[in-house]
Design an enzyme around this catalytic site. Structure first.
Site, PDB file in Angstrom:
ATOM      1  N   CYS A 102      36.049   1.687 -21.805  1.00 41.23           N
ATOM      2  CA  CYS A 102      36.556   1.299 -20.491  1.00 41.23           C
ATOM      3  C   CYS A 102      35.886   2.165 -19.426  1.00 41.23           C
ATOM      4  O   CYS A 102      35.744   3.372 -19.628  1.00 41.23           O
ATOM      5  CB  CYS A 102      38.071   1.509 -20.448  1.00 41.23           C
ATOM      6  SG  CYS A 102      38.819   1.151 -18.852  1.00 41.23           S
ATOM      7  N   HIS A 144      41.658  -7.247 -22.128  1.00 41.26           N
ATOM      8  CA  HIS A 144      41.464  -5.890 -21.604  1.00 41.26           C
ATOM      9  C   HIS A 144      41.667  -5.877 -20.082  1.00 41.26           C
ATOM     10  O   HIS A 144      42.365  -5.002 -19.551  1.00 41.26           O
ATOM     11  CB  HIS A 144      40.046  -5.412 -21.978  1.00 41.26           C
ATOM     12  CG  HIS A 144      39.696  -4.038 -21.503  1.00 41.26           C
ATOM     13  ND1 HIS A 144      39.521  -2.979 -22.382  1.00 41.26           N
ATOM     14  CD2 HIS A 144      39.486  -3.537 -20.257  1.00 41.26           C
ATOM     15  CE1 HIS A 144      39.220  -1.893 -21.670  1.00 41.26           C
ATOM     16  NE2 HIS A 144      39.189  -2.208 -20.387  1.00 41.26           N
ATOM     17  N   GLU A 145      41.071  -6.856 -19.395  1.00 42.76           N
ATOM     18  CA  GLU A 145      41.175  -6.873 -17.929  1.00 42.76           C
ATOM     19  C   GLU A 145      42.589  -7.235 -17.475  1.00 42.76           C
ATOM     20  O   GLU A 145      43.100  -6.657 -16.505  1.00 42.76           O
ATOM     21  CB  GLU A 145      40.154  -7.838 -17.316  1.00 42.76           C
ATOM     22  CG  GLU A 145      38.688  -7.507 -17.633  1.00 42.76           C
ATOM     23  CD  GLU A 145      38.307  -6.055 -17.387  1.00 42.76           C
ATOM     24  OE1 GLU A 145      38.854  -5.437 -16.455  1.00 42.76           O
ATOM     25  OE2 GLU A 145      37.459  -5.538 -18.135  1.00 42.76           O
TER      26      GLU A 145
HETATM   27 ZN    ZN Z   1      38.825  -1.121 -18.665  1.00 39.23          ZN
END
Ligand code: ZN
Length: 191
Positions: A102, A144-145
């Site tokens: 990330c 994830h987003e």
């Molecule tokens: Zn991320």
């Protein structure tokens, strides 16, 4: 367009759920500039995606794009996607273990379980309604987003802390096995 600073884990905004925006607000120059800057920032950082709270905004907006990404060379391409007010639901129970990193968590990766197939409903940059199925690693990127937009980080989903690794150690000790497994997976599901 300008490249914005990316906030790192520890900044409170990464832990706050973002705010749904109206169709009218989406059309404002301020929000359209934010979107353009997020795209520029994602590309400059070689990210596969970025969420608004990663650049200090509390709006429910994220972007994703994968084109020969040097950080994630095994990821299938994702055309540039701007997703506003996304609502994500799992299509079934199938999950896959993905090693993630990330932009807001410098030099750390870890394994998380992601749904293989998800449905994402969102507004695009122009405010059109979209309703799409995402599969495989692309589904992982959208999860994830959307996690970011809910105030969650991949760190929260790592069930085995023994999988944490720096990027350098990942390259040396884990990358080959992961890429082999995930390439087989991508070939199998065909995304
Ligand atoms: Zn991320």
């Amino acid at each position: 367009m300008s490249v914005l600073p990316i906030v790192a884990v520890g900044h409170p905004i990464l832990r706050e759920p973002t705010r749904v925006i109206s169709h009218d607000e989406l059309q404002t120059p301020t929000v359209q500039k934010l979107i353009a800057d997020m795209i520029e920032t994602m590309r400059q950082a070689d990210g596969a995606g970025i969420a608004a709270n990663q650049v200090g905004s509390n709006l429910r907006i994220a972007v994703a794009e994968v084109r020969n990404n040097p950080r994630y060379p095994y990821k299938p391409p994702i055309p540039l996607t701007v997703f506003v007010n996304p609502v994500l639901t799992a299509v079934d129970d199938e999950v896959v273990e993905i090693n993630e990193g990330c932009l807001s968590v410098p030099n750390l990766r870890g394994n998380v379980h992601r749904n293989v197939s998800v449905r994402v409903r969102y507004l695009d940059r122009e405010g059109n309604n979209r309703d799409e199925i995402k599969r495989g690693l692309t589904a992982g990127t959208f999860q994830h987003e959307c996690d970011h937009l809910d105030g969650r980080l991949f760190l929260d989903r790592v069930t085995d802390p023994g999988t944490f690794t720096t990027w350098e150690q990942f390259e040396q000790h884990h990358r080959a096995a992961f890429v082999e497994r995930i390439t087989e997976f991508v070939d199998r599901i065909g995304s």
